[in-house]
Design a protein around this motif. Structure first.
Motif, PDB file in Angstrom:
ATOM      1  N   ASP A 153     126.280 -33.816 -30.487  1.00  0.00           N
ATOM      2  CA  ASP A 153     127.452 -33.958 -31.358  1.00  0.00           C
ATOM      3  C   ASP A 153     128.037 -32.590 -31.701  1.00  0.00           C
ATOM      4  O   ASP A 153     129.253 -32.407 -31.692  1.00  0.00           O
ATOM      5  N   LYS A 154     127.126 -31.645 -31.988  1.00  0.00           N
ATOM      6  CA  LYS A 154     127.585 -30.295 -32.336  1.00  0.00           C
ATOM      7  C   LYS A 154     128.432 -29.727 -31.210  1.00  0.00           C
ATOM      8  O   LYS A 154     129.529 -29.224 -31.423  1.00  0.00           O
ATOM      9  N   GLU A 166     117.538 -35.562 -33.010  1.00  0.00           N
ATOM     10  CA  GLU A 166     117.826 -34.128 -32.834  1.00  0.00           C
ATOM     11  C   GLU A 166     118.713 -33.905 -31.615  1.00  0.00           C
ATOM     12  O   GLU A 166     119.691 -33.162 -31.666  1.00  0.00           O
ATOM     13  N   GLU A 167     118.352 -34.593 -30.511  1.00  0.00           N
ATOM     14  CA  GLU A 167     119.154 -34.490 -29.281  1.00  0.00           C
ATOM     15  C   GLU A 167     120.595 -34.891 -29.570  1.00  0.00           C
ATOM     16  O   GLU A 167     121.545 -34.228 -29.158  1.00  0.00           O
ATOM     17  N   TYR A 217     131.781 -31.623 -30.909  1.00  0.00           N
ATOM     18  CA  TYR A 217     132.796 -31.377 -31.955  1.00  0.00           C
ATOM     19  C   TYR A 217     133.203 -29.912 -32.041  1.00  0.00           C
ATOM     20  O   TYR A 217     134.232 -29.582 -32.596  1.00  0.00           O
ATOM     21  N   LYS A 218     132.355 -29.029 -31.462  1.00  0.00           N
ATOM     22  CA  LYS A 218     132.611 -27.591 -31.560  1.00  0.00           C
ATOM     23  C   LYS A 218     134.003 -27.267 -30.988  1.00  0.00           C
ATOM     24  O   LYS A 218     134.772 -26.524 -31.579  1.00  0.00           O
ATOM     25  N   GLY A 219     134.289 -27.904 -29.842  1.00  0.00           N
ATOM     26  CA  GLY A 219     135.578 -27.646 -29.192  1.00  0.00           C
ATOM     27  C   GLY A 219     136.760 -28.172 -29.977  1.00  0.00           C
ATOM     28  O   GLY A 219     137.913 -27.805 -29.718  1.00  0.00           O
TER      29      GLY A 219
END
Length: 331
Positions: A323-324, A317-318, A327-329
């Motif tokens: 990763d979220k 989960e961490e 990769y968001k940027g």
């Protein structure tokens, strides 16, 4: 009777002449099995120039041998045990005593150069290899190997320590003592582990493993005595891996445990320790597979495995959160 004659008689061995160059002090030391002898040596050819082949004073490091420990150049034990502390003596030795010198000298030179004395890459039978003329990597030693000859050894006896007077490293033990040392080292390792001194604990486990491997390679593979040693070795390796887990050396843990599993597919603890390492490097599928295997081999591990799977889920989960964010940027 000249001291020269006296020395020669004293040794009572054919093909050796002793000349004392500088008298030592006090009475003769006690030389027993396990006595550690520290000395300087100079090896010279019997030519007009007395050409020097090796000289420990050049490297500045004296030599150490343990009496009764099968040092390859046995004759040195004989020579040393005729000496007093501080004595410098010259020994002329004929070919029967000097044949192995080139091999020993090669090891000593490699050690002085900070290299491993053993050439692990020469796999074919060691002795056959020696006789099929093959270079030692030093021209002068190759020459000696081709044409064995008498040599002069000039020895200076620096120090004599009885077995109780020095910390005997594991290489200085015979097999029986090695076996006795294993549980002691194991216990010391466990104590250090409990104290959180993981690096120190690994050193104890390692030393114990070396003791076991040294005895094991003399046994026939897969027969009872060999298997007993194998079991002890695996147990110590897994303890060593537990330390590595604490030291965050996860890939090394995976390597060691996989070695054990390849040889012994029923070794539950190896799967368990490997599973824990897989968790830490986010190998989710591998960790789950290892823990499944643990439960197959020992259903009693259910509680521990459940706890570890909880840790795995948390780790994943961490990682997903990280990763979220990462990769968001990008999009």
């Amino acid at each position: 009777m000249s001291s020269d004659m006296d020395g020669t008689m004293l040794l009572g061995v054919e093909g050796i002449k002793k000349t004392i160059l500088y008298g030592g002090t006090a009475e003769m030391p006690r030389f027993i099995t396990g006595t550690k002898v520290t000395f300087h040596f100079r090896t010279q050819l019997c030519d007009d120039d007395r050409t020097v082949i090796d000289d420990s004073k050049v490297t500045g490091v004296p030599m150490e041998v343990v009496i009764g420990n099968m040092f390859k150049l046995e004759i040195w034990e004989t020579l040393l045990t005729s000496m007093r502390i501080g004595e410098v003596a010259e020994f002329w030795c004929d070919v029967t005593h000097t044949g192995l010198y080139p091999l020993v000298a090669k090891s000593l030179r490699r050690i002085a150069e900070g290299k491993d004395p053993v050439d692990w890459h020469i796999h074919s039978c060691g002795m056959a290899n020696m006789f099929a003329y093959h270079t030692l990597g030093y021209d002068d030693l190759d020459q000696l190997q081709k044409e064995p000859q008498p040599l002069y050894f000039v020895l200076e006896l620096v120090k004599v320590q009885q077995p109780s007077e020095y910390d005997r490293e594991s290489w200085a033990l015979n097999d029986e003592e090695r076996l006795k040392a294993v549980p002691l080292l194991h216990g010391q390792g466990n104590k250090l582990y409990k104290l959180g001194r993981y690096q120190d604990a690994t050193n104890k486990y390692k030393e114990a493993i070396v003791c076991i491997k040294n005895i094991q390679h003399k046994e026939k593979a897969w027969e009872a005595p060999w298997l007993k040693l194998e079991k002890m070795g695996n147990m110590l390796t897994l303890n060593y891996c537990q330390c590595l887990l604490r030291m965050e050396e996860y890939y090394e843990v995976i390597e060691h445990t996989s070695d054990i599993i390849n040889q012994h597919p029923g070794e539950m603890k190896a799967f368990y320790v490997r599973g824990k390492a897989h968790i830490e490097v986010w190998n989710e599928a591998e960790a789950r597979a290892d823990f499944e295997r643990v439960l197959d081999l020992d259903p009693g591990m259910k509680k521990a495995v459940k706890r570890d799977l909880g840790v795995l889920n948390m780790r994943m989960e961490e990682k997903n959160e990280e990763d979220k964010v990462k990769y968001k940027g990008m999009f």
